[in-house]
Design a protein around this motif. Structure first.
Motif, PDB file in Angstrom:
ATOM      1  N   ALA A   1      -6.234   0.750   1.119  1.00 15.05           N
ATOM      2  CA  ALA A   1      -5.477  -0.544   1.255  1.00 15.05           C
ATOM      3  C   ALA A   1      -4.859  -0.526   2.582  1.00 15.05           C
ATOM      4  CB  ALA A   1      -4.493  -0.314   0.084  1.00 15.05           C
TER       5      ALA A   1
ATOM      6  N   TRP B   1       0.785  -1.150  -0.238  1.00 15.66           N
ATOM      7  CA  TRP B   1       0.014   0.202  -0.076  1.00 15.66           C
ATOM      8  C   TRP B   1       0.990   1.295   0.006  1.00 15.66           C
ATOM      9  CZ3 TRP B   1       0.696   3.651   3.790  1.00 15.66           C
ATOM     10  CH2 TRP B   1       1.321   2.848   5.011  1.00 15.66           C
TER      11      TRP B   1
ATOM     12  N   GLU C   1      -5.467  -4.146   4.494  1.00 12.64           N
ATOM     13  CA  GLU C   1      -4.384  -5.056   4.775  1.00 12.64           C
ATOM     14  C   GLU C   1      -3.963  -4.917   5.900  1.00 12.64           C
ATOM     15  OE1 GLU C   1      -1.674  -3.763   1.655  1.00 12.64           O
ATOM     16  OE2 GLU C   1      -2.842  -4.520  -0.061  1.00 12.64           O
TER      17      GLU C   1
ATOM     18  N   THR D   1      -6.234   5.920  -2.154  1.00 13.97           N
ATOM     19  CA  THR D   1      -6.170   4.606  -2.552  1.00 13.97           C
ATOM     20  C   THR D   1      -5.306   3.845  -1.430  1.00 13.97           C
ATOM     21  OG1 THR D   1      -6.085   4.937  -4.736  1.00 13.97           O
ATOM     22  CG2 THR D   1      -5.197   2.734  -4.274  1.00 13.97           C
TER      23      THR D   1
ATOM     24  N   LEU E   1      -4.638  -2.402  -6.901  1.00 13.04           N
ATOM     25  CA  LEU E   1      -3.969  -2.792  -5.596  1.00 13.04           C
ATOM     26  C   LEU E   1      -4.357  -3.751  -4.852  1.00 13.04           C
ATOM     27  CD1 LEU E   1      -1.277  -1.387  -4.127  1.00 13.04           C
ATOM     28  CD2 LEU E   1      -3.253   0.093  -3.040  1.00 13.04           C
ATOM     29  N   LEU E   2      -5.721  -3.834  -4.820  1.00  7.13           N
ATOM     30  CA  LEU E   2      -6.466  -4.822  -4.029  1.00  7.13           C
ATOM     31  C   LEU E   2      -6.668  -6.168  -4.845  1.00  7.13           C
ATOM     32  CD1 LEU E   2      -8.476  -2.655  -1.773  1.00  7.13           C
ATOM     33  CD2 LEU E   2      -6.213  -3.589  -1.265  1.00  7.13           C
TER      34      LEU E   2
ATOM     35  N   LEU F   1      -7.867   1.122  -6.751  1.00  4.50           N
ATOM     36  CA  LEU F   1      -8.133   0.044  -5.912  1.00  4.50           C
ATOM     37  C   LEU F   1      -8.235  -1.359  -6.596  1.00  4.50           C
ATOM     38  CD1 LEU F   1     -10.656   1.975  -3.813  1.00  4.50           C
ATOM     39  CD2 LEU F   1      -8.464   1.259  -3.105  1.00  4.50           C
TER      40      LEU F   1
END
Length: 127
Positions: free
Chosen positions: A41, A3, A45, A37, A74-75, A71
């Protein structure tokens, strides 16, 4: 991907803010979307917050779309929280609370021209 990749120390501090509700105010091109973002995250996380408990609000549809896209990237494999514009969220809330039947149809958000040249003029006439 972590992140915190690509964040300045100030952006990392903002992403890790301990408050439940966080408002991020900054000018264009300063990394608001990147920081939002990272914040989301980080919550998912590191703090193990469920995506269903997160609401991310932006002012523009473009910002909401970009935040959703980032997102998703990233996720990977995780649920994505609700991302909405302020206006869209407010309208959904009004409709869910049953007040929508008192609104004119079709329901729409006034643009800047209508707000300035119609709504504000009408309000001034009523005072």
């Amino acid at each position: 991907m972590s992140w915190s990749n690509g964040l300045s120390s100030e952006q990392q501090n903002n992403a890790k803010d301990i408050h439940v509700h966080v408002r991020l105010l900054a000018g264009p091109g300063t990394g608001k979307t990147r920081t939002m973002t990272a914040r989301i995250a980080y919550l998912i996380e590191e703090d193990h917050v469920s995506a269903n408990e997160i609401l991310a609000l932006t002012f523009t549809r473009a910002a909401a779309s970009e935040l959703r896209k980032r997102l998703t990237e990233l996720l990977t494999g995780s649920l994505i929280p609700q991302v909405s514009t302020l206006h869209s969220f407010a309208l959904k809330s009004i409709l869910q609370l049953g007040a929508g039947d008192r609104l004119p149809r079709p329901i729409r958000i006034a643009d800047d021209y209508e707000e300035k040249n119609i709504i504000e003029e009408e309000l001034q006439q009523k005072t």
